[in-house]
Enzyme design. Sequence first.
Site, PDB file in Angstrom:
ATOM      1  N   GLY A   1       0.341   1.671  -5.376  1.00  0.00           N
ATOM      2  CA  GLY A   1       1.543   0.868  -5.533  1.00  0.00           C
ATOM      3  C   GLY A   1       2.710   1.834  -5.683  1.00  0.00           C
ATOM      4  O   GLY A   1       2.633   2.805  -6.450  1.00  0.00           O
ATOM      5  N   ALA A   2       3.794   1.563  -4.940  1.00  0.00           N
ATOM      6  CA  ALA A   2       4.866   2.555  -4.814  1.00  0.00           C
ATOM      7  C   ALA A   2       5.418   3.060  -6.155  1.00  0.00           C
ATOM      8  O   ALA A   2       5.453   4.276  -6.396  1.00  0.00           O
ATOM      9  CB  ALA A   2       5.969   1.986  -3.923  1.00  0.00           C
TER      10      ALA A   2
ATOM     11  N   ASN B   1       5.557  -2.276   4.070  1.00  0.00           N
ATOM     12  CA  ASN B   1       4.664  -2.730   2.993  1.00  0.00           C
ATOM     13  C   ASN B   1       3.249  -2.712   3.559  1.00  0.00           C
ATOM     14  O   ASN B   1       3.025  -2.353   4.727  1.00  0.00           O
ATOM     15  CB  ASN B   1       5.065  -4.122   2.497  1.00  0.00           C
ATOM     16  CG  ASN B   1       4.338  -4.514   1.223  1.00  0.00           C
ATOM     17  OD1 ASN B   1       4.290  -3.728   0.261  1.00  0.00           O
ATOM     18  ND2 ASN B   1       3.736  -5.685   1.186  1.00  0.00           N
ATOM     19  N   LYS B   2       2.300  -3.092   2.739  1.00  0.00           N
ATOM     20  CA  LYS B   2       0.878  -3.051   3.126  1.00  0.00           C
ATOM     21  C   LYS B   2       0.641  -3.682   4.497  1.00  0.00           C
ATOM     22  O   LYS B   2       1.230  -4.720   4.812  1.00  0.00           O
ATOM     23  CB  LYS B   2       0.077  -3.776   2.045  1.00  0.00           C
ATOM     24  CG  LYS B   2      -1.420  -3.838   2.260  1.00  0.00           C
ATOM     25  CD  LYS B   2      -2.062  -2.502   2.548  1.00  0.00           C
ATOM     26  CE  LYS B   2      -1.805  -1.476   1.469  1.00  0.00           C
ATOM     27  NZ  LYS B   2      -2.198  -0.098   1.889  1.00  0.00           N
TER      28      LYS B   2
ATOM     29  N   ASP C   1       7.105  -0.533   0.093  1.00  0.00           N
ATOM     30  CA  ASP C   1       6.881   0.895  -0.158  1.00  0.00           C
ATOM     31  C   ASP C   1       8.078   1.745   0.243  1.00  0.00           C
ATOM     32  O   ASP C   1       8.278   2.845  -0.286  1.00  0.00           O
ATOM     33  CB  ASP C   1       5.635   1.367   0.587  1.00  0.00           C
ATOM     34  CG  ASP C   1       4.399   0.786  -0.071  1.00  0.00           C
ATOM     35  OD1 ASP C   1       4.072  -0.382   0.220  1.00  0.00           O
ATOM     36  OD2 ASP C   1       3.799   1.475  -0.919  1.00  0.00           O
TER      37      ASP C   1
END
Length: 370
Positions: free
Chosen positions: A54-55, A254-255, A244
């Site tokens: 997680g960022a 993002n993911k 992110d």
Amino acid sequence: MTNRDDVKTLEWIGDADGSLRLVDQTRLPGELAFVECRDVESVWQAIRALVVRGAPAIGIAAAYGVVIGTRGALSMRDLAECVTKAADYLATSRPTAVNLFWALDRMRRRCAALCSASLDVSAARTALLAEAQAIHDEDRRTCRAIGEHGAALLSDGDNVLTHCNAGALATGGDGTALAVIFAAVRQGKRIHVWVDETRPLWQGARLTAWELAQRGIPATLITDSMAAHVMSLGKVQAVVVGADRIAANGDAANKIGTYGVAIAAAAHGVPLYVAAPTSTFDLSLADGSAIPIEQRRAEEISAPHGRRIAPEVVAVYNPAFDVTPARLIRGIICDVGLISPVTRDGIARAILAKPQPAATTAPPVFPVAE
Ligand code: MRU
């Protein structure tokens, strides 16, 4: 849960000679285990292997990693070298989340300032630890502000879809996307969450579902491929995800799978919000095309949990992130308020704005003057 006092995603133990204790996120939800990092290498490995992920959490872990890297420094010159060496190395752990580089730069700048003041090494190391702890503390407040700003966007009875894990496990506080849901629930709103399982590493199934269960928030787990279907049934009122790295024009990495969710949301008229702290913006990048996308091991897809499900000869493509174009994002919920519509000017204005206390009702909005 992880933001309560009993279980902490990241925790510094002791003084400047201490260590970093992490919840081992690779073992959840089956086991709540911890990893103790006492050298830079173990912090690097923890970030790389997604023990901590997680960022914002990656950035916090790296900042503490720099402190660990200064152990044994005998002079201020030594200290500066140790900081550079540790920061350079930790910067190679993962490429996409800009919070990692943001936190490392902050530690480097603090070290430079300490070197120009005439401190002894021990006092300087204590000051570096204080800087890492400040990054951690600020993230707690940032999460709280994001939650309050975002909760105003949700209504009682909403079904919210989220992808990956942007909760307490991904940050130093309550999370980003999940903080929005937690704050709405605290306000008395009844929220149900659709949890994308998030292939290939199941951050949704393993971590988001766990966090929601810990807090007693109603949630339903779906495979990533079901998201469009539940939207088509009118069962999703909003999508909230983390990020992110967000480019200057609002394109957001993002993911992997977030982009597909965003396309489905747009097709069904469901608003998609990205929740992220200002440290996730990378204004040096004009748009999302320049965001570095991490490529991960083939086995994460072809042999999950060590069990081969695809022939060894087949080629595998495993990008860990994708980029959602700004035009598909209704708003970016950040610590300084809601950026909506998502435009270059709106982002520049919001990021340059002074941090404000968390809104209790309507979040501040940074519209664009056309
Ligand atoms: O590979 P991961 O698990 O580190 O990816 C995490 C995400 O994509 C999160 O959504 C993002 O970092 C936001 S965390 C507040």
